[in-house]
Design a protein around this motif. Structure first.
Motif, PDB file in Angstrom:
ATOM      1  N   ALA A  62       0.600  -3.571 -30.034  1.00  0.00           N
ATOM      2  CA  ALA A  62      -0.081  -3.109 -31.242  1.00  0.00           C
ATOM      3  C   ALA A  62       0.895  -2.476 -32.226  1.00  0.00           C
ATOM      4  O   ALA A  62       0.830  -2.725 -33.435  1.00  0.00           O
ATOM      5  CB  ALA A  62      -1.178  -2.115 -30.860  1.00  0.00           C
ATOM      6  N   HIS A  63       1.816  -1.645 -31.741  1.00  0.00           N
ATOM      7  CA  HIS A  63       2.767  -0.989 -32.632  1.00  0.00           C
ATOM      8  C   HIS A  63       3.708  -1.999 -33.279  1.00  0.00           C
ATOM      9  O   HIS A  63       4.071  -1.871 -34.456  1.00  0.00           O
ATOM     10  CB  HIS A  63       3.564   0.060 -31.852  1.00  0.00           C
ATOM     11  CG  HIS A  63       4.498   0.855 -32.705  1.00  0.00           C
ATOM     12  ND1 HIS A  63       5.789   0.465 -32.962  1.00  0.00           N
ATOM     13  CD2 HIS A  63       4.327   2.030 -33.370  1.00  0.00           C
ATOM     14  CE1 HIS A  63       6.381   1.344 -33.734  1.00  0.00           C
ATOM     15  NE2 HIS A  63       5.514   2.310 -34.002  1.00  0.00           N
ATOM     16  N   THR A  64       4.127  -3.017 -32.525  1.00  0.00           N
ATOM     17  CA  THR A  64       4.996  -4.042 -33.098  1.00  0.00           C
ATOM     18  C   THR A  64       4.280  -4.802 -34.204  1.00  0.00           C
ATOM     19  O   THR A  64       4.871  -5.107 -35.249  1.00  0.00           O
ATOM     20  CB  THR A  64       5.462  -5.007 -32.008  1.00  0.00           C
ATOM     21  OG1 THR A  64       6.073  -4.276 -30.945  1.00  0.00           O
ATOM     22  CG2 THR A  64       6.454  -6.013 -32.565  1.00  0.00           C
ATOM     23  N   ALA A  65       2.999  -5.112 -33.993  1.00  0.00           N
ATOM     24  CA  ALA A  65       2.241  -5.810 -35.030  1.00  0.00           C
ATOM     25  C   ALA A  65       1.980  -4.926 -36.237  1.00  0.00           C
ATOM     26  O   ALA A  65       1.942  -5.413 -37.370  1.00  0.00           O
ATOM     27  CB  ALA A  65       0.915  -6.301 -34.449  1.00  0.00           C
ATOM     28  N   ALA A  75       9.634 -17.252 -21.657  1.00  0.00           N
ATOM     29  CA  ALA A  75       9.362 -17.906 -22.937  1.00  0.00           C
ATOM     30  C   ALA A  75       8.153 -17.294 -23.631  1.00  0.00           C
ATOM     31  O   ALA A  75       8.109 -17.200 -24.861  1.00  0.00           O
ATOM     32  CB  ALA A  75       9.154 -19.402 -22.721  1.00  0.00           C
ATOM     33  N   ALA A  76       7.160 -16.858 -22.852  1.00  0.00           N
ATOM     34  CA  ALA A  76       5.988 -16.204 -23.442  1.00  0.00           C
ATOM     35  C   ALA A  76       6.368 -14.890 -24.106  1.00  0.00           C
ATOM     36  O   ALA A  76       5.810 -14.526 -25.152  1.00  0.00           O
ATOM     37  CB  ALA A  76       4.923 -15.977 -22.376  1.00  0.00           C
ATOM     38  N   VAL A  77       7.302 -14.153 -23.532  1.00  0.00           N
ATOM     39  CA  VAL A  77       7.779 -12.915 -24.162  1.00  0.00           C
ATOM     40  C   VAL A  77       8.425 -13.227 -25.508  1.00  0.00           C
ATOM     41  O   VAL A  77       8.201 -12.533 -26.509  1.00  0.00           O
ATOM     42  CB  VAL A  77       8.760 -12.180 -23.234  1.00  0.00           C
ATOM     43  CG1 VAL A  77       9.424 -11.019 -23.948  1.00  0.00           C
ATOM     44  CG2 VAL A  77       8.036 -11.689 -21.991  1.00  0.00           C
ATOM     45  N   GLY A  78       9.219 -14.296 -25.560  1.00  0.00           N
ATOM     46  CA  GLY A  78       9.862 -14.660 -26.815  1.00  0.00           C
ATOM     47  C   GLY A  78       8.875 -15.105 -27.880  1.00  0.00           C
ATOM     48  O   GLY A  78       8.938 -14.660 -29.030  1.00  0.00           O
ATOM     49  N   PHE A 137      10.683  -4.211 -27.437  1.00  0.00           N
ATOM     50  CA  PHE A 137      11.260  -3.233 -26.517  1.00  0.00           C
ATOM     51  C   PHE A 137      11.369  -1.857 -27.170  1.00  0.00           C
ATOM     52  O   PHE A 137      11.180  -0.830 -26.510  1.00  0.00           O
ATOM     53  CB  PHE A 137      12.640  -3.706 -26.059  1.00  0.00           C
ATOM     54  CG  PHE A 137      12.605  -4.990 -25.277  1.00  0.00           C
ATOM     55  CD1 PHE A 137      11.486  -5.332 -24.538  1.00  0.00           C
ATOM     56  CD2 PHE A 137      13.671  -5.869 -25.283  1.00  0.00           C
ATOM     57  CE1 PHE A 137      11.426  -6.520 -23.814  1.00  0.00           C
ATOM     58  CE2 PHE A 137      13.631  -7.054 -24.566  1.00  0.00           C
ATOM     59  CZ  PHE A 137      12.498  -7.380 -23.837  1.00  0.00           C
ATOM     60  N   ASN A 138      11.654  -1.815 -28.464  1.00  0.00           N
ATOM     61  CA  ASN A 138      11.678  -0.536 -29.169  1.00  0.00           C
ATOM     62  C   ASN A 138      10.284   0.088 -29.230  1.00  0.00           C
ATOM     63  O   ASN A 138      10.130   1.307 -29.121  1.00  0.00           O
ATOM     64  CB  ASN A 138      12.238  -0.731 -30.571  1.00  0.00           C
ATOM     65  CG  ASN A 138      12.262   0.549 -31.369  1.00  0.00           C
ATOM     66  OD1 ASN A 138      13.006   1.466 -31.053  1.00  0.00           O
ATOM     67  ND2 ASN A 138      11.452   0.631 -32.415  1.00  0.00           N
ATOM     68  N   SER A 139       9.261  -0.749 -29.372  1.00  0.00           N
ATOM     69  CA  SER A 139       7.892  -0.237 -29.427  1.00  0.00           C
ATOM     70  C   SER A 139       7.412   0.279 -28.075  1.00  0.00           C
ATOM     71  O   SER A 139       6.398   0.978 -28.022  1.00  0.00           O
ATOM     72  CB  SER A 139       6.949  -1.337 -29.927  1.00  0.00           C
ATOM     73  OG  SER A 139       7.244  -1.688 -31.259  1.00  0.00           O
ATOM     74  N   VAL A 140       8.085  -0.069 -27.008  1.00  0.00           N
ATOM     75  CA  VAL A 140       7.736   0.500 -25.708  1.00  0.00           C
ATOM     76  C   VAL A 140       7.892   2.018 -25.731  1.00  0.00           C
ATOM     77  O   VAL A 140       7.145   2.747 -25.054  1.00  0.00           O
ATOM     78  CB  VAL A 140       8.613  -0.134 -24.607  1.00  0.00           C
ATOM     79  CG1 VAL A 140       8.446   0.585 -23.289  1.00  0.00           C
ATOM     80  CG2 VAL A 140       8.262  -1.608 -24.444  1.00  0.00           C
ATOM     81  N   LEU A 181       4.296 -11.270 -33.095  1.00  0.00           N
ATOM     82  CA  LEU A 181       4.097  -9.888 -33.518  1.00  0.00           C
ATOM     83  C   LEU A 181       5.018  -9.496 -34.662  1.00  0.00           C
ATOM     84  O   LEU A 181       4.607  -8.788 -35.585  1.00  0.00           O
ATOM     85  CB  LEU A 181       4.319  -8.951 -32.326  1.00  0.00           C
ATOM     86  CG  LEU A 181       3.337  -9.097 -31.163  1.00  0.00           C
ATOM     87  CD1 LEU A 181       3.784  -8.248 -29.984  1.00  0.00           C
ATOM     88  CD2 LEU A 181       1.931  -8.702 -31.579  1.00  0.00           C
ATOM     89  N   ASN A 182       6.264  -9.940 -34.620  1.00  0.00           N
ATOM     90  CA  ASN A 182       7.237  -9.561 -35.643  1.00  0.00           C
ATOM     91  C   ASN A 182       7.251 -10.497 -36.830  1.00  0.00           C
ATOM     92  O   ASN A 182       7.476 -10.078 -37.956  1.00  0.00           O
ATOM     93  CB  ASN A 182       8.647  -9.505 -35.040  1.00  0.00           C
ATOM     94  CG  ASN A 182       8.936  -8.201 -34.343  1.00  0.00           C
ATOM     95  OD1 ASN A 182       8.850  -7.135 -34.928  1.00  0.00           O
ATOM     96  ND2 ASN A 182       9.263  -8.279 -33.064  1.00  0.00           N
TER      97      ASN A 182
END
Length: 611
Positions: free
Chosen positions: A328-331, A215-218, A241-244, A224-225
């Motif tokens: 950071a990249h997602t944000a 749930a924390a991942v969600g 996952f894309n930002s990984v 972030l998004n």
């Protein structure tokens, strides 16, 4: 400058405004001029060598339809007659008629400009280009990697929250650099995600901790998004996952830029860090050798950084760096899932849409009427009529009613997709039918929860039973929220449903389900003298405070496996949960009975009511 007798635009004296001299024919040549388009005489004699292209290009700029073809394939005559090389039937040089050539050109045009494809629901999806990474973001990412390397190698507890804090800071710094504002929902998702990571720090049981981390991942992905639609709620983790993959590339580019512009400052900083590390290592080792108490304190505070675990620590370092860069990249470049639009389904007619749902509503009403009759008439009469036992009636009913609740939600979603949408009367019809169905579905949820409560009264509480009851209650909350959305609009519904799920997982972890199970079963033992000892042995350290209330030798038999696990483990403070620490304190204050060996405990484990 043009010669005397010429106009400023380069035409011969007396030429008309269309670029022809007096008496010139319609093809743009002067009277008596040669076929190459030159004037009869030039004043200075220097322009007699000009070719046709110069004058023809000027005329083409103003009157393109009057210029001759450049390669000279078509020579028009003054009277506009047909070319002498064309046949009378209209056929060209290749023997094809004009109609055949027209058909071929039309076919070529069809191939060159195909019909536009249907618009995809992802057509409006847009991913922003990330702003250059800031120095503060790089430091936060570095802190995430170092804490991951030093803290995550011994288990998951408080260390998971400690690693997530600098990763959250990296996302915050990157969002600020991208010009994103911190909104209330964003702040709520972020705080909620960090609160969920506190569950592994408090509870020893693995299954509520796993739910909390998922749930924390969600919630962290939503922070972030951003986004408020169903697609944003369901697909926001895909952006992380894309930002990984893209995050490390972005971070490496920013690091190279920073290193190239600050080479003069890197050397002093590295030297300062090296001197600090040497001083701490030397004096810390001397103090530890001088005093055993200080050595124990230092060993408990500092993580294990031995050389033998080098590959594992390196892997954890990479994991932390990738985690921080992905956040950071997602944000900095969020995926705007709200821009994607799922097209509505084709609207059905009123009778086609309302008839099946009305019949279903009647069926729900009849079932709920029977449930009310059973509630007020008593279960004994029902059991006598059906021939079922108390446990069979409760267990059989719950799973069917849980399936009914899930299918009801599916029916509501499909009904809304194909609902009639022609006017106010259609909206009233949809609200009336679906509102009634939701209200009756809430009665079904209450009946399902009551069935499970009956079963727990007879046979005790288990992890599966407490989980499905929690799931049923959350489904009831979703149905109630759908009813509210029918009155006040559904713009807020996706985020509130997601927030309700996260809050439910957090409450589930904070309430400690293993402790609840142990307390309920100990109370049942005190009331009936029955307990499933084999099941009690498999509970986590969270159940120790409740199982500690049992009498001997039953207490020692129930706590034997937990005590062995706690004795074998020697985790540092950051990898030890509060439930585990409390269980150790209880067992240390009241050790297990040595007389409760396997022979004694096996004789107490004949109760097998859990089924």
């Amino acid at each position: 400058m043009p010669a005397d007798g010429r106009a400023d635009d380069g035409r011969a004296d007396g030429c008309a405004d269309d670029g022809r001299a007096d008496g010139c024919a319609d093809d743009g040549r002067a009277d008596g001029c040669a076929d190459d388009g030159r004037a009869d005489a030039d004043e200075d004699g220097a322009r007699t060598g000009r070719v046709e292209d110069e004058g023809g290009d000027r005329a083409e700029d103003q009157h393109g339809d009057r210029a001759d073809d450049e390669d000279g394939d078509v020579d028009r005559v003054d009277d506009g007659a047909e070319h002498d090389d064309r046949v009378d039937d209209g056929a060209g040089d290749d023997g094809r008629t004009r109609d055949e050539r027209a058909d071929e050109e039309a076919e070529d045009a069809d191939w060159a400009a195909p019909s536009p494809p249907p618009v995809s629901w992802l057509a409006g999806l847009r991913v922003e280009t990330p702003a250059p990474i800031r120095t503060a973001t790089l430091w936060a990412v570095l802190a995430t990697g170092l804490l991951s390397m030093l803290l995550l190698g011994d288990g998951l507890a408080l260390n998971l929250l400690l690693v997530a804090l600098p990763a959250a800071l990296a996302g915050y710094f990157a969002a600020q650099a991208a010009g994103r504002r911190t909104r209330a929902w964003t702040l709520g998702w972020g705080i909620g995600g960090l609160a969920l990571l506190a569950v592994p720090a408090l509870r020893d049981a693995d299954w509520p901790s796993f739910l909390a981390v998922a749930a924390a991942v969600g919630t962290g992905s939503l922070a972030l998004n951003g986004g408020r639609s169903w697609l944003a709620v369901l697909l926001s983790p895909l952006g992380v996952f894309n930002s990984v993959v893209t995050g490390p590339v972005w971070g490496w580019q920013g690091l190279r830029e920073r290193a190239g512009g600050a080479r003069g400052r890197v050397g002093p900083a590295l030297r300062a860090l090296a001197v600090t590390a040497v001083l701490l290592l030397v004096f810390g080792a001397l103090f530890a050798g001088a005093d055993a108490a200080f050595a124990d304190l230092l060993g408990g505070l500092l993580p294990d950084a031995s050389v033998s675990g080098g590959p594992w620590h390196l892997l954890l370092l990479v994991f932390g760096l990738v985690l921080g860069l992905a956040a950071a990249h997602t944000a900095a470049a969020p995926v705007h899932w709200d821009r994607a639009r799922i097209p509505e389904g084709p609207a059905r007619g009123r009778v086609e849409w309302a008839l099946p749902l009305t019949v279903l509503v009647v069926l729900f009403a009849v079932f709920n009427a029977v449930q009310l009759a059973v509630l007020f008439g008593g279960y004994d009469a029902v059991l006598e009529q059906t021939g079922q036992t108390y446990a069979e009636y409760a267990r059989q009913g719950f799973w069917q009613l849980l399936t009914v609740t899930l299918l009801t939600l599916l029916v509501i979603v499909l009904a809304l997709r194909w609902a009639p949408r022609d006017g106010a009367r259609d909206r009233t019809l949809v609200r009336g039918v679906l509102g009634t169905l939701c209200a009756l579905a809430l009665v079904v949820v209450a009946s399902a929860v009551r069935r499970m409560d009956m079963y727990v009264e007879a046979y005790g509480l288990t992890r599966l039973r407490v989980s499905v009851v929690a799931m049923e209650l959350w489904l009831g909350l979703v149905i109630a929220l759908i009813m509210a959305a029918g009155v006040w609009g559904a713009r807020w519904l996706p985020r509130v449903v997601a927030a309700g799920a996260a809050a439910g997982v957090l409450a589930f972890g904070l309430l400690s389900p293993d402790a609840m199970i142990a307390e309920r079963n100990v109370q049942r033992y005190e009331d009936t003298g029955r307990i499933d000892l084999d099941y009690a042995r498999g509970l986590s350290a969270d159940a120790v405070p409740a199982l500690d209330k049992l009498e001997e030798p039953l207490r020692s038999c129930a706590l034997r496996l937990v005590a062995d696990d706690l004795a074998d483990g020697d985790e540092p403070w950051y990898a030890t949960s509060w439930g585990e620490a409390r269980a150790r304190a209880i067992l240390a204050g009241r050790p297990l009975s040595k007389s409760a060996d396997w022979t004694v405990c096996s004789g107490l484990g004949d109760e097998s009511a859990y089924r």
